[in-house]
Design a protein around this motif. Structure first.
Motif, short mmCIF file in Angstrom:
data_model
loop_
_atom_site.label_atom_id
_atom_site.label_comp_id
_atom_site.label_asym_id
_atom_site.label_seq_id
_atom_site.Cartn_x
_atom_site.Cartn_y
_atom_site.Cartn_z
N GLY A 1 9.04 -0.46 -5.42
CA GLY A 1 9.11 -2.15 -4.56
C GLY A 1 10.13 -2.91 -6.06
N LYS A 2 10.40 -3.68 -5.68
CA LYS A 2 10.90 -5.15 -6.47
C LYS A 2 9.16 -5.41 -7.46
CE LYS A 2 11.68 -9.09 -3.92
NZ LYS A 2 10.28 -9.18 -3.21
N ASN A 3 9.57 -5.87 -8.60
CA ASN A 3 8.32 -6.35 -9.50
C ASN A 3 8.32 -8.29 -8.69
OD1 ASN A 3 6.60 -7.04 -11.04
ND2 ASN A 3 7.11 -7.24 -12.65
N ASN A 4 7.11 -8.31 -8.23
CA ASN A 4 6.94 -9.64 -8.18
C ASN A 4 5.56 -10.28 -8.50
OD1 ASN A 4 5.70 -8.51 -6.10
ND2 ASN A 4 6.59 -9.14 -4.51
N VAL A 5 4.35 -8.57 -9.37
CA VAL A 5 3.13 -9.61 -9.66
C VAL A 5 3.06 -10.18 -11.48
CG1 VAL A 5 0.86 -8.82 -9.80
CG2 VAL A 5 2.46 -7.91 -7.71
N SER A 6 2.84 -10.60 -11.21
CA SER A 6 2.41 -11.41 -12.29
C SER A 6 0.87 -11.73 -12.86
CB SER A 6 3.48 -12.68 -12.67
OG SER A 6 3.31 -13.47 -12.26
N LYS A 7 0.64 -11.67 -14.13
CA LYS A 7 -1.10 -12.29 -14.09
C LYS A 7 -1.23 -13.70 -13.63
CE LYS A 7 -4.04 -12.32 -18.37
NZ LYS A 7 -3.84 -12.33 -19.52
N GLU A 8 -0.10 -14.47 -13.72
CA GLU A 8 -0.10 -16.03 -13.07
C GLU A 8 -0.71 -15.80 -11.19
OE1 GLU A 8 2.46 -15.51 -15.12
OE2 GLU A 8 1.46 -15.85 -16.43
N ASN A 9 -0.51 -14.92 -10.91
CA ASN A 9 -0.63 -14.73 -9.50
C ASN A 9 -1.65 -14.18 -8.82
OD1 ASN A 9 1.31 -12.43 -9.26
ND2 ASN A 9 3.18 -13.79 -8.18
N ILE A 10 -1.99 -12.75 -10.09
CA ILE A 10 -2.63 -11.38 -9.79
C ILE A 10 -4.45 -12.47 -9.96
CG2 ILE A 10 -3.01 -10.41 -11.59
CD1 ILE A 10 -2.50 -7.98 -9.99
N VAL A 11 -4.79 -13.29 -11.18
CA VAL A 11 -5.34 -13.73 -11.31
C VAL A 11 -6.46 -14.55 -10.16
CG1 VAL A 11 -6.12 -15.35 -12.98
CG2 VAL A 11 -5.10 -14.21 -13.60
N GLY A 12 -7.88 -14.39 -9.83
CA GLY A 12 -8.58 -14.51 -9.14
C GLY A 12 -9.11 -13.69 -8.35
N THR A 13 -10.01 -14.14 -7.03
CA THR A 13 -10.54 -13.12 -6.11
C THR A 13 -9.59 -12.65 -4.95
OG1 THR A 13 -12.71 -14.04 -6.91
CG2 THR A 13 -12.72 -12.51 -5.67
N TRP A 14 -9.76 -11.66 -4.63
CA TRP A 14 -8.76 -10.69 -3.95
C TRP A 14 -10.37 -10.90 -3.00
CZ3 TRP A 14 -3.40 -12.03 -2.90
CH2 TRP A 14 -2.91 -12.85 -3.94
N SER A 15 -9.37 -10.27 -1.08
CA SER A 15 -10.70 -9.58 -0.23
C SER A 15 -9.70 -8.68 0.37
CB SER A 15 -11.03 -10.94 0.47
OG SER A 15 -11.77 -10.14 1.92
N TYR A 16 -10.16 -7.69 0.52
CA TYR A 16 -9.81 -6.38 1.23
C TYR A 16 -9.48 -6.61 2.91
CZ TYR A 16 -9.16 -2.43 3.98
OH TYR A 16 -8.92 -0.71 4.47
N GLN A 17 -8.41 -6.04 3.44
CA GLN A 17 -7.67 -6.61 4.37
C GLN A 17 -8.06 -5.66 5.14
OE1 GLN A 17 -7.74 -9.68 5.76
NE2 GLN A 17 -8.74 -10.28 3.45
N GLN A 18 -7.09 -4.80 4.90
CA GLN A 18 -6.65 -3.05 5.58
C GLN A 18 -5.73 -1.72 4.76
OE1 GLN A 18 -4.08 -5.89 7.47
NE2 GLN A 18 -2.36 -4.40 7.15
N PRO A 19 -6.64 -0.87 4.90
CA PRO A 19 -5.23 -0.07 4.06
C PRO A 19 -3.96 -0.07 4.49
CG PRO A 19 -7.11 0.77 5.92
CD PRO A 19 -6.77 -0.70 5.77
N SER A 20 -3.21 0.51 3.00
CA SER A 20 -1.91 -0.18 2.75
C SER A 20 -0.97 1.44 2.83
CB SER A 20 -1.32 -1.06 1.93
OG SER A 20 -1.63 -0.76 0.65
N ILE A 21 -0.35 1.68 2.94
CA ILE A 21 0.54 3.04 2.46
C ILE A 21 2.46 2.46 2.58
CG2 ILE A 21 -0.81 4.10 3.70
CD1 ILE A 21 0.48 4.69 6.07
N SER A 22 2.46 2.93 1.77
CA SER A 22 4.18 3.42 1.85
C SER A 22 4.91 4.44 1.40
CB SER A 22 4.25 2.38 -0.33
OG SER A 22 3.68 2.50 -0.75
N PHE A 23 6.00 4.78 1.37
CA PHE A 23 6.56 5.97 1.65
C PHE A 23 7.99 5.88 0.69
CE2 PHE A 23 4.29 5.94 5.27
CZ PHE A 23 3.65 7.81 5.47
#
Length: 189
Positions: A1-23
């Motif tokens: 996929g396209k890169n849209n994750v940066s340190k700016e938007n990843i910093v913080g606490t994240w809560s698990y919601q569901q499994p994710s799968i991709s092909f």
């Protein structure tokens, strides 16, 4: 996929919601002959993740601005180490740097998905949840390994700490009744 994750938007606490799968390709899902739709695989994975303690709202990942991360299960830190973002790839180093795993980070509709090549997902899940029951992990393994080129992981949403409710209680007035106890001691002669 396209890169849209940066340190700016990843910093913080994240809560698990569901499994994710991709092909890796849409052909993979067709090859599966439709016997297992991605939703069915996710549902089965969710059941198994729950068994290893990865449950919605109770499994958190915190990314620090200083490139540290920690996983938290039921309020207790289970794994910590460092992470490095390199394009869409995210590499976690843990166990004092002796263990490393590279996954893929993607942001979509406010959800952060972190997925791993399915061959590595078992190792990651067991380390991050500090869990080692073989049957559950082998079920995850067989589900994840059902298709070559399938990536398995977790979808996380930004964690919002529950707001402590202010409880207004009326001052209690307690009346204590004083009772006098007469003690009689019989002396045997």
């Amino acid at each position: 996929g396209k890169n849209n994750v940066s340190k700016e938007n990843i910093v913080g606490t994240w809560s698990y919601q569901q499994p994710s799968i991709s092909f890796e390709s849409s052909d993979l899902l067709k090859q599966a002959g439709g016997q297992l739709t991605s939703a069915a695989i996710e549902k089965k994975l969710a059941e198994q993740f729950t068994k290893v303690g990865i449950t919605a709202g109770k499994f958190l990942i915190t990314f620090g601005n200083d490139n540290t991360f920690s996983t938290i299960k039921n309020g207790a830190v289970t794994t910590s180490g460092t992470y490095v973002l390199n394009g869409p790839k995210i590499t976690f180093s843990y166990l004092e740097g002796s263990a490393k795993v590279t996954g893929y980070a993607q942001m979509k509709n406010g959800l952060l998905s972190i997925s791993f090549d399915s061959s590595k997902v078992i190792d990651v899940m067991s380390k991050m949840s500090k869990y080692s029951a073989n049957t559950t992990l082998s079920i995850i393994s067989s589900l994840a390994g059902s298709f070559n080129g399938m990536k398995t992981g977790v979808a996380l949403s930004k964690y919002v700490a529950p707001v402590a409710k202010k409880t207004t209680t009326a001052p209690k007035t307690t009346t204590v009744k004083k009772t006098t106890v007469k003690s009689t001691t019989k002396v045997k002669k």
